[in-house]
Scaffold this motif. Sequence first.
Motif, mmCIF file in Angstrom:
data_model
loop_
_atom_site.group_PDB
_atom_site.id
_atom_site.type_symbol
_atom_site.label_atom_id
_atom_site.label_comp_id
_atom_site.label_asym_id
_atom_site.label_seq_id
_atom_site.Cartn_x
_atom_site.Cartn_y
_atom_site.Cartn_z
ATOM 1 N N LYS A 104 0.907 -1.003 0.084
ATOM 2 C CA LYS A 104 -0.236 0.078 0.037
ATOM 3 C C LYS A 104 0.963 1.188 0.126
ATOM 4 C CE LYS A 104 -4.013 1.821 0.388
ATOM 5 N NZ LYS A 104 -5.060 1.811 -0.801
ATOM 6 N N GLY A 105 1.976 0.987 0.619
ATOM 7 C CA GLY A 105 2.977 2.233 0.614
ATOM 8 C C GLY A 105 2.472 3.047 2.002
ATOM 9 N N ILE A 106 3.287 4.330 2.133
ATOM 10 C CA ILE A 106 3.088 5.262 3.167
ATOM 11 C C ILE A 106 2.985 6.716 2.712
ATOM 12 C CG2 ILE A 106 4.033 6.029 5.553
ATOM 13 C CD1 ILE A 106 5.639 3.513 5.560
ATOM 14 N N PRO A 107 2.048 7.517 2.927
ATOM 15 C CA PRO A 107 2.073 8.733 2.468
ATOM 16 C C PRO A 107 3.340 9.526 2.913
ATOM 17 C CG PRO A 107 -0.135 8.268 3.896
ATOM 18 C CD PRO A 107 0.827 7.187 4.075
ATOM 19 N N GLU A 108 3.643 10.446 2.095
ATOM 20 C CA GLU A 108 4.696 11.412 2.045
ATOM 21 C C GLU A 108 4.966 11.897 3.535
ATOM 22 O OE1 GLU A 108 7.470 14.769 -0.476
ATOM 23 O OE2 GLU A 108 5.578 13.818 -1.031
ATOM 24 N N ASN A 109 3.694 12.602 4.010
ATOM 25 C CA ASN A 109 4.233 13.313 5.415
ATOM 26 C C ASN A 109 4.634 12.535 6.509
ATOM 27 O OD1 ASN A 109 1.674 12.160 4.921
ATOM 28 N ND2 ASN A 109 0.781 13.808 6.734
ATOM 29 N N ILE A 110 3.776 11.201 6.349
ATOM 30 C CA ILE A 110 4.241 9.933 7.485
ATOM 31 C C ILE A 110 5.739 9.830 7.383
ATOM 32 C CG2 ILE A 110 3.405 7.886 8.482
ATOM 33 C CD1 ILE A 110 0.693 8.819 7.796
ATOM 34 N N ILE A 111 6.083 9.611 6.021
ATOM 35 C CA ILE A 111 7.636 9.046 5.933
ATOM 36 C C ILE A 111 8.377 9.743 6.542
ATOM 37 C CG2 ILE A 111 9.252 8.999 4.003
ATOM 38 C CD1 ILE A 111 7.849 6.144 4.395
ATOM 39 N N GLU A 112 8.209 11.165 6.330
ATOM 40 C CA GLU A 112 9.397 12.097 6.842
ATOM 41 C C GLU A 112 9.455 12.088 8.412
ATOM 42 O OE1 GLU A 112 8.445 16.364 5.436
ATOM 43 O OE2 GLU A 112 8.628 15.582 3.356
ATOM 44 N N LYS A 113 8.140 11.893 8.989
ATOM 45 C CA LYS A 113 8.158 11.884 10.519
ATOM 46 C C LYS A 113 8.830 10.475 10.933
ATOM 47 C CE LYS A 113 4.075 14.622 10.884
ATOM 48 N NZ LYS A 113 2.521 14.707 11.458
ATOM 49 N N ILE A 114 8.554 9.449 10.028
ATOM 50 C CA ILE A 114 9.247 8.007 10.666
ATOM 51 C C ILE A 114 10.575 8.125 10.528
ATOM 52 C CG2 ILE A 114 9.415 5.615 9.725
ATOM 53 C CD1 ILE A 114 6.524 5.687 8.930
ATOM 54 N N ASN A 115 11.323 8.808 9.421
ATOM 55 C CA ASN A 115 12.666 8.941 9.171
ATOM 56 C C ASN A 115 13.466 9.625 10.244
ATOM 57 O OD1 ASN A 115 13.230 7.154 7.098
ATOM 58 N ND2 ASN A 115 12.383 8.708 5.556
ATOM 59 N N TYR A 116 12.471 10.699 11.080
ATOM 60 C CA TYR A 116 13.077 11.662 11.740
ATOM 61 C C TYR A 116 12.591 10.896 13.184
ATOM 62 C CZ TYR A 116 14.406 15.381 8.906
ATOM 63 O OH TYR A 116 14.982 16.249 8.077
ATOM 64 N N GLY A 117 12.144 9.542 13.317
ATOM 65 C CA GLY A 117 12.175 9.316 14.648
ATOM 66 C C GLY A 117 10.954 9.599 15.390
ATOM 67 N N GLN A 118 9.763 10.308 14.699
ATOM 68 C CA GLN A 118 8.721 10.983 15.568
ATOM 69 C C GLN A 118 7.573 10.012 15.332
ATOM 70 O OE1 GLN A 118 7.981 14.563 13.162
ATOM 71 N NE2 GLN A 118 10.224 15.324 13.819
ATOM 72 N N ILE A 119 7.582 8.885 14.747
ATOM 73 C CA ILE A 119 6.359 8.089 14.776
ATOM 74 C C ILE A 119 7.010 6.745 15.131
ATOM 75 C CG2 ILE A 119 4.373 6.941 13.435
ATOM 76 C CD1 ILE A 119 4.452 9.555 12.048
ATOM 77 N N LEU A 120 6.382 6.312 16.181
ATOM 78 C CA LEU A 120 6.737 4.655 16.764
ATOM 79 C C LEU A 120 5.560 4.176 17.332
ATOM 80 C CD1 LEU A 120 10.596 4.209 17.421
ATOM 81 C CD2 LEU A 120 9.287 3.074 15.924
ATOM 82 N N ASP A 121 4.612 4.297 17.026
ATOM 83 C CA ASP A 121 3.154 4.024 17.749
ATOM 84 C C ASP A 121 3.011 2.283 17.494
ATOM 85 O OD1 ASP A 121 2.372 3.481 14.920
ATOM 86 O OD2 ASP A 121 1.110 5.156 14.951
#
Length: 613
Positions: free
Chosen positions: A534-551
């Motif tokens: 399915k892929g991941i939306p671009e705005n969420i990808i940036e947060k994941i790479n910066y370690g902001q999303i680990l839910d």
Amino acid sequence: MTKLHTPGFLNFFFSLKLKQKLLLSYILLILVPFVTFYWLFNMEISGIIMSNTNYSAERSFDQTFDFLSNKLNHIIRVADVIYNEQSISEILKKNINDYPVSDQIEDMMFLTKYLKSFEDKEDIEKVRLYVPSGLVYSTENVNLFSFDEIIDTEWYNRMHDYTFTLAYIPSQLLQDENNDPEVLSIARFILNTVNYKEKLGVLRIDFNKKDFEQVIDNANTIEGGLTYLENSLGEIVAASDNELVLRYHIPHDIIASADDNDSGFEWVILNNEKIRFRAKLIHNTDWKMITVIPEKLVTDKIKNTMNQLLLMMLIISLIAYLLAFSIAHFMTKRIQTLKNQMHKVQQGVLEPLMNTGGNDEIGELILDYNYMISKIKLLMEEQYQSGQRLKAAELKVLQAQINPHFLYNTLELINRLSKKNKVCEIDEVIHSLTKFYRTNLSKGEDFITLREELEHVSAYVSIQNMRFRNKIKFEINVPDEFMDILVPKIILQPIVENSIIHGIMEKDEGTGIIRISGSIEGDNMILSVQDNGKGIPENIIEKINYGQILDSKSGYGIKNVVERIKLIYGDAYGLEYISKYNEGTTVRIKLPLNKTGNMPEKTEHFQNKSVVY
């Protein structure tokens, strides 16, 4: 006569105050050697500079002369080639009264093309051919010109003295032509091979005068020197400095006598000024290359060198004088430096002090301070190691949280298969589950080979394909050279799990491909897990790479992988997500090659082994 007793002198020296010791050392070790060196250097410098100047001048003269000779010889060879081209003389011998216009045009095209082929704009600017007037191409005025244009020129009249050889033409004889750039030329008559008294045409080759001036300027090894070219009539052909040549133009009779020997540079008095010069005839020409070095330039160079040396010695002496006083004051400040360093320790800066003061009381304090710092660092290192062990224990707890959830799903799958009496499938699931947990345990080791890690994730995908009815195509494309590299265990399975659950299963059709590949980038190994989910939306990808999303959606597994890699290798390593929504996701795992155990040699190309499950 009183003898100097060394022990007594040493006792006297050591009994002096420190400042007095430094002043005495300054006088003995700085001033006396400097004065002696300056006196000796002043005696030798004239001969050294004169010798070096003469050597440099001779070498530069020879190099420049050889370069000019080669350059001119190339032009002469071109002139000979054109002169000996039989087709040119055949064309020029044609009778104008029996010479159709069509033939003239055809010959014109041949001549212009042939002459232009020699115009490289590097050695040769233009090739000109002067032909009898009345011909169609006599007014072409690019490469072909009429005799009428030059019949009254001085350079053409001078050519009559060179009927069978090349004439060398200085630029001042071509000023009426307004050539841009200014050129020098060589010219010769094209004669009838049957009747040498008949002149069919004139060949002239132009070359850039500025190029020659730049070349001869390289012969000047000292600023203010002069190099120029002169022809057999005493005319200046080219000069490195057009103003200096008026001042240092050596009479033709002196040049003639010097050129016969070519024994190097010679001295001569010119306008009440002593100069050194060298002259040499360029072979196959009537041009001579002449270099002039006024004696005043050499003596000024000697004076400048001595003045610079004196200034440098005065500056060094002054610096040494100031240092002799400053060091005494500086040494009394060592205690203050030690005190300031102790304040830094209170702020957490643990730096040892360099003991430059010997074994005096201050030196002993510095040694005691350094011993204290080393003890504190040792205690802090022990505390750090304890923290590392605690952190490792926490990560093992995280790792243990992954397994029960997966085990529950797998047992549920086996239960379902048993109700359907699918014995073969149950056997396959149990076999894969055994491989999976064998890697999980791995005899308590935290590192396994990449081969074992790939077998582990393959077992996991095999079980999941049982659950999802073979909707997952799994490919491994990793070089054989990578297989024995040690990696932290269970770093691929959590990522593959995310690709299945949150990638492929989120698609409407619920099917997809997962590829694992490996490559080398610099000193790092890159393992890539790619899916077409399915892929991941671009705005969420940036947060994941910066370690902001680990839910909770990312799960304990991904967090475990990220934290273990960073704990082992540092913050420069870990995971990078690349994704396009509705197209798929790639997760890049970056590991350092120099920290992963047995390393393969780095090569630009690998023979990949592709495995498909």
